[in-house]
Design an enzyme around this catalytic site. Structure first.
Site, PDB file in Angstrom:
ATOM      1  N   GLY A  71       0.789  -1.219   0.000  1.00 55.60           N
ATOM      2  CA  GLY A  71       0.000   0.000   0.000  1.00 55.60           C
ATOM      3  C   GLY A  71       0.823   1.272   0.000  1.00 55.60           C
ATOM      4  CB  SER A  72      -0.066   4.504   1.494  1.00 52.74           C
ATOM      5  OG  SER A  72       0.576   5.705   1.830  1.00 52.74           O
TER       6      SER A  72
END
Lengths: 146, 429
Positions: A71-72
């Site tokens: 993810g981020s």
């Protein structure tokens, strides 16, 4: 913890320590990768990602055993904030190296081990007692049994 | 242990000052954790240097609780506070916490805005470009093929590697802030040729030809390959910037895709052979009508109520082309009294939207064109929001989870219709 419920003979895995130090505690295991930013509420150390198998559970004070990060790019920052908030895991044990998990482990400053000779996800269950030695690069497991 | 050049060793010894010393110390710990053998030099860094909430400043109150304290202790993970000079690398600040003008409408207090403005003045004062966007490549920082970068923001990273052919890992706040000072980043991962080769094949059997479809395909690919490098081939429609932007953002969110190849489309995949580069081919995934329908269902799993009270567009930040399209779709209509429409972009693109008349069209329709942030980053939605509609697979992945909302994913036109009617009428056709 009641030692009577742990199997006496520990299992030791050998790998590479990436953050030094030693920690021992109860394992929290997931077979799903973990998102940091947007996947974890840092003030409580709780997984919040929709449909994650650990959704609603906190890793604060646990040995977090997981495949790796996803993810981020806010991953390190979220886990860094758990260190400030006092909700960080005691240690990290993971399989897949990424920049996210490497940086997160470094700035969280908790003992972290990877590249183990056997799969920790196969051998560790939630509730097992685990000792992570980031200096020696070992993970020792006492199986919890009922 | 990472091998150091004479210059890097001098940095460690403090020859370039305490801040650079702390920066290279952190980068050495990071390189050793990765198992990197050396550093590469970088002169293109994108991060969020020193920006912090009042909570973090308060945490460092004993050190002064200011930008210097946060940059030293948090960004550089230093045990002591050091003076932070103007940075050495070409550096930019990615997205931030609120709109610089519409912050009150986003629900922020004057105190929160003062904190934001104070950090921004420090960023500018340290020689860091105030781009304030997740799309630096639309706002003045377009890398070139082969350039070693140190970027945060997963959607920008995947764009940088895949579409441009520049080289960056998905860096974090601390590594980018350190790289701004030391101009170094570990030579690991996407900086290295062998790491950039494809691992799994994705056969696209249904036509994929607008951002709605590219976004769904990206979301599917991320779930399928997780953080591996996919090589896509098949019925992929003509590429353009915004299609890549939505595909990459989605794939980076649902999995951890930091680079992808599309045969005949992306620069390191003139052929399937080049994309795999001799690496053993892993699994083959097929994106067909069933996979497409399952992806749509997954993206809309948190949608129940058809009453939409908020529509958010601009994840990743809208390009000028998308703002023009939104203006065309809403011209002559009005946002429902029971709903709201916020569109996010960069300051650079908003300046063009202002000049081109789009900001005025959107404003007349009751929509807001905002900059710097998005609802997920700022955790700002209109008061009372329960159901949000978006045209971004990445945003529907994050926003409902972060804010406890129901969420719908659809086309830009379906979202604008929902903003104007207050009703969700999206469906997979």
């Amino acid at each position: 913890m009641n030692d009577a419920v742990f199997i006496d003979a520990p299992i030791t895995l050998r790998g590479r320590g990436i953050v030094p130090g030693v920690a021992e505690g109860e394992a929290l295991v997931t077979r799903e990768t973990i998102s940091g930013w947007g996947g974890v509420a840092p003030m409580s150390g709780t997984i919040i990602e929709s449909r994650h198998e650990l959704r609603g559970q906190s890793f604060a004070g646990k040995i977090l055993v997981f495949p790796g990060a996803k993810g981020s790019s806010g991953w390190s920052s979220i886990f860094h904030t758990t260190r400030l908030a006092g909700t960080a895991p005691l240690a990290l044990v993971f399989n897949v190296m990424t920049t996210k998990v490497a940086l997160g482990a470094v700035v969280m400053r908790v003992p972290s081990v990877t590249e183990l000779d056997r799969d920790p996800l196969e051998l560790i269950d939630t509730g097992d007692r685990v000792r992570v030695d980031g200096d020696a690069g070992t993970v020792t497991i006492w199986k919890f049994s009922v | 242990m990472v091998a150091l050049t004479d210059q890097e060793r001098a940095m460690l010894d403090g020859s370039d000052g305490a801040a650079v010393q702390k920066a290279i110390e952190l980068l050495v710990r990071y390189a050793d954790a990765l198992g990197a053998d050396r550093f590469v030099e970088t002169d293109n860094v994108a991060g969020v240097p020193g920006s912090s909430t009042p909570w973090i400043k308060q945490y460092y109150a004993a050190d002064g609780g200011d930008y210097r304290a946060v940059f030293s202790r948090y960004d550089l993970d230093s045990d002591e506070v050091v003076d932070v000079p103007r940075v050495n690398a070409f550096s930019c600040h990615l997205q931030g916490g609120m709109d610089p003008e519409l912050w009150a409408e986003q629900g922020f207090s004057a105190e929160a805005h003062a904190n934001f403005a104070s950090d921004e003045a420090q960023v500018a004062g340290h020689g860091i470009q105030v781009l304030k966007t997740c799309t630096p490549y639309l706002a003045g920082n377009v890398p070139v093929m082969g350039e070693h970068c140190a970027w945060m923001e997963s959607s920008a990273v995947v764009y940088c590697n895949s579409v441009v052919g520049a080289r960056t890992n998905c860096e974090g706040r601390e590594s980018t802030s350190a790289a701004m000072l030391a101009k170094r980043i570990p030579d690991w991962g996407f900086h290295r040729d062998e790491f950039r080769r494809g691992q799994h094949r994705v056969q696209v059997d249904v036509p994929v030809d607008d951002i709605f479809e590219w976004g769904m395909l990206g979301y599917y690919v991320g779930i399928a390959v997780q953080d591996a490098i996919p090589v896509l081939d098949g019925h992929i429609g003509p590429p353009n910037l915004i299609r890549h932007k939505h595909f990459g953002a989605a794939a980076a969110s649902s999995g951890g895709v930091e680079m992808y190849h599309m045969v005949g489309i992306t620069p390191e995949a003139r052929s399937s052979e080049q994309a795999f580069g001799g690496r053993p081919r892993g699994e083959t995934f097929v994106y067909d009508s069933t996979a497409r329908a399952e992806t749509y269902a997954a993206l809309n799993a948190l949608g129940r109520s058809m009453v939409v009270d908020f529509v958010m567009l601009g994840c990743p930040h809208y390009s000028i082309e998308q703002i023009a399209q939104a203006a065309r779709l809403i011209e002559g209509r009005r946002v429902s009294a029971n709903s709201a429409l916020w569109i996010f972009t960069s300051r650079a693109v908003k300046a063009t939207a202002d000049a081109s008349g789009y900001t005025a069209i959107l404003s007349r329709a009751g929509a807001r064109l905002m900059t710097d942030t998005c609802s997920s980053i700022s955790q700002a939605v209109p008061a009372g929001t329960r159901v949000v509609a978006v045209d971004s697979a990445k945003q529907v992945h994050y926003l409902p989870a972060i804010m406890g909302l129901e969420g719908w994913y659809g086309t830009t036109a379906q979202c604008i219709d929902a903003a104007c009617t207050g009703q969700w009428r999206g469906a997979l056709v």
